[in-house]
Design a protein around this motif. Structure first.
Motif, PDB file in Angstrom:
ATOM      1  N   ALA A   1     -79.441  52.150  10.318  1.00 22.90           N
ATOM      2  CA  ALA A   1     -78.664  51.839   9.119  1.00 22.90           C
ATOM      3  C   ALA A   1     -78.499  50.334   8.931  1.00 22.90           C
ATOM      4  N   GLN A   2     -78.523  49.917   7.669  1.00 23.13           N
ATOM      5  CA  GLN A   2     -78.268  48.518   7.309  1.00 23.13           C
ATOM      6  C   GLN A   2     -77.113  48.473   6.314  1.00 23.13           C
ATOM      7  N   PRO A   3     -76.066  47.703   6.614  1.00 24.28           N
ATOM      8  CA  PRO A   3     -74.918  47.633   5.692  1.00 24.28           C
ATOM      9  C   PRO A   3     -75.225  46.800   4.451  1.00 24.28           C
ATOM     10  N   TYR A   4     -74.628  47.202   3.324  1.00 25.07           N
ATOM     11  CA  TYR A   4     -74.749  46.497   2.049  1.00 25.07           C
ATOM     12  C   TYR A   4     -73.348  46.315   1.468  1.00 25.07           C
ATOM     13  N   ASP A   5     -73.064  45.129   0.922  1.00 25.02           N
ATOM     14  CA  ASP A   5     -71.801  44.925   0.233  1.00 25.02           C
ATOM     15  C   ASP A   5     -72.057  44.905  -1.276  1.00 25.02           C
ATOM     16  N   ASN A   6     -71.037  44.569  -2.054  1.00 19.24           N
ATOM     17  CA  ASN A   6     -71.159  44.627  -3.513  1.00 19.24           C
ATOM     18  C   ASN A   6     -72.103  43.576  -4.078  1.00 19.24           C
TER      19      ASN A   6
ATOM     20  N   SER B   1     -71.469  49.860   2.071  1.00 16.71           N
ATOM     21  CA  SER B   1     -72.227  51.110   2.128  1.00 16.71           C
ATOM     22  C   SER B   1     -73.427  50.879   3.037  1.00 16.71           C
ATOM     23  N   ASP B   2     -73.861  51.927   3.722  1.00 17.45           N
ATOM     24  CA  ASP B   2     -74.983  51.818   4.665  1.00 17.45           C
ATOM     25  C   ASP B   2     -76.205  52.531   4.113  1.00 17.45           C
ATOM     26  N   LEU B   3     -77.341  51.850   4.163  1.00 22.41           N
ATOM     27  CA  LEU B   3     -78.625  52.462   3.819  1.00 22.41           C
ATOM     28  C   LEU B   3     -79.283  52.929   5.107  1.00 22.41           C
ATOM     29  N   VAL B   4     -79.725  54.184   5.130  1.00 17.82           N
ATOM     30  CA  VAL B   4     -80.355  54.732   6.330  1.00 17.82           C
ATOM     31  C   VAL B   4     -81.488  55.657   5.906  1.00 17.82           C
ATOM     32  N   GLU B   5     -82.502  55.760   6.751  1.00 17.46           N
ATOM     33  CA  GLU B   5     -83.629  56.669   6.513  1.00 17.46           C
ATOM     34  C   GLU B   5     -83.656  57.718   7.605  1.00 17.46           C
ATOM     35  N   ARG B   6     -83.745  58.977   7.207  1.00 18.63           N
ATOM     36  CA  ARG B   6     -83.859  60.073   8.172  1.00 18.63           C
ATOM     37  C   ARG B   6     -84.965  61.003   7.724  1.00 18.63           C
ATOM     38  N   ASP B   7     -85.974  61.140   8.574  1.00 22.14           N
ATOM     39  CA  ASP B   7     -87.105  62.036   8.292  1.00 22.14           C
ATOM     40  C   ASP B   7     -87.746  61.742   6.940  1.00 22.14           C
ATOM     41  N   GLY B   8     -87.871  60.449   6.626  1.00 22.95           N
ATOM     42  CA  GLY B   8     -88.518  60.060   5.386  1.00 22.95           C
ATOM     43  C   GLY B   8     -87.646  60.124   4.153  1.00 22.95           C
ATOM     44  N   VAL B   9     -86.373  60.497   4.300  1.00 20.70           N
ATOM     45  CA  VAL B   9     -85.443  60.592   3.177  1.00 20.70           C
ATOM     46  C   VAL B   9     -84.399  59.486   3.322  1.00 20.70           C
ATOM     47  N   PHE B  10     -84.075  58.837   2.205  1.00 14.59           N
ATOM     48  CA  PHE B  10     -83.123  57.735   2.219  1.00 14.59           C
ATOM     49  C   PHE B  10     -81.743  58.213   1.767  1.00 14.59           C
TER      50      PHE B  10
END
Length: 385
Positions: free
Chosen positions: A112-117, A161-170
């Motif tokens: 996961a990578q965090p993102y702010d506004n 908010s965190d962006l994460v990829e699991r099994d090819g789905v974001f």
């Protein structure tokens, strides 16, 4: 109170490629920052920034993304230090602890990578987001979620908010800051006995049997063993496809059970008394064939679900010491090891009271809950003039 809502991103092919490339770039950079931090004895975030920020910018990361990579790495070391201090990685000198302390923390490519506004904006009406990537700002990325989740996002989203990829789905995991309702004064307490055979038994008569969940876990375990023994490419592909399936199923069961418990307490104006089972896995001694069941028992997750649902509903909740609740008679109070005839049967040697063992324990927990609540309330005696 803070809770999280997860939404599924529906990017186009080129958008998905940019998101995937971004996650791999920032996590590769986080691994480099982790190595620098490890070499320098894990300095404070400000000092770590002096040694790494310029290089991160040179690698193509935006200003905010670089700051988040540094903070993410420093937070990971803070968590590691806390786990070591709490003894979660074993005693000093243990193999697991030495392994954790002997090398830098590593981040998976899809972590996961965090993102702010500044890096992420939401368009709720269009159900799209605009997000920073290493290929530039991507706009109009569609996302999917339930109507209730969309309402909460619109009204209560706050923070990162965190962006994460699991099994090819974001996915995007957003933090919500929801105001807590005032906790009411309970008319009594519902005792909740947690277990493996019965997931939860309450003093109101509700019993969530664990047969289905235990059968599901056993099937998954046998299937994993067969696929791992086979070792072919198709077997490995099936293992990846089925990863986390057991955890998702167990989480769904725990959500259903916890919702039932909290709804009953809210309807009856009662509080909830939960067992404090901290450290139970290290305290009990079991045969080898019983250890898998103990270590797959998700009692902490169930308790966490009950706790946050109770907070959202304003239901009082207390944790109580479960000592001797399975041996004490809920009718006369007599405590004897022999009262517990077997796993399911309780028969008091003093008064002859006969009940299901989990039902008896739940009534003892309810009584303890009332005692804890009364002891923790503020005094209502008028102040001395």
């Amino acid at each position: 109170m803070k809770i999280v809502v997860q939404v599924k991103l529906l990017p186009e092919a080129d958008q998905a490629a940019a998101l995937r490339s971004t996650l791999r770039t920032v996590n590769e950079a986080a691994n480099w920052v982790s190595g620098v931090a490890f070499e320098r004895g894990v300095p404070r975030e400000y000092e770590l920034r002096k040694h790494t920020y310029a290089e991160l910018r040179a690698r193509g990361l935006g200003a905010q993304a670089a700051q988040h990579v540094i903070k993410k790495t420093r937070d990971a070391y803070t968590t590691l230090k806390a786990n070591i201090k709490a003894g979660n990685l074993g005693k000093p000198g243990s193999k697991r602890r030495r392994k954790a302390e002997s090398k830098p923390i590593a981040f998976r490519p899809e972590a996961a990578q965090p993102y702010d506004n500044r890096c992420l904006s939401w368009q709720y009406d269009q159900r799209t987001v605009s997000i920073w990537t290493t290929a530039g700002r991507l706009r109009n990325i569609r996302f999917a979620c339930s109507p209730d989740a969309l309402r909460m996002l619109r009204e209560h989203r706050k923070g990162e908010s965190d962006l994460v990829e699991r099994d090819g789905v974001f996915y995007l995991t957003a933090t919500l800051d929801i105001p807590e309702p005032e906790v009411y004064e309970p008319g009594g307490f519902i005792g909740v006995d947690l277990g493996i055979i019965n997931i939860a038994t309450t003093s109101t008569g509700y019993r969530a049997a664990g047969r289905g969940l235990n059968r599901h876990r056993k099937r998954q375990l046998e299937l994993r063993r067969k696929l791992q023994a086979k070792g072919t490419k198709s077997a490995k592909r099936l293992l990846r496809k089925r990863s986390r399936k057991e955890a998702r199923h167990a989480a769904n069961v725990n959500h259903v059970v916890s919702k039932t418990i909290v709804t009953t307490a809210e309807r009856t104006g009662s509080g909830i008394a939960l067992e404090d089972l901290t450290g139970i896995r290290s305290r009990v001694r079991l045969r080898k064939d019983q250890r898998t069941s103990l270590h797959s028992w998700s009692f902490h997750q169930l308790a966490a679900f009950v706790e946050y649902k109770a907070k959202r509903a304003g239901v009082p909740l207390v944790y109580v010491d479960p000592a001797y609740t399975s041996r004490q008679c809920s009718a006369c109070g007599h405590t004897d090891r022999k009262n517990r005839v077997d796993q399911a049967t309780f028969a008091c040697r003093a008064c002859g009271f006969l009940a299901h063992a989990d039902d008896n324990a739940s009534h003892n927990l309810a009584r303890k809950g009332e005692t804890v609540w009364t002891a923790g309330r503020e005094s209502r005696v008028p102040a001395t003039p």
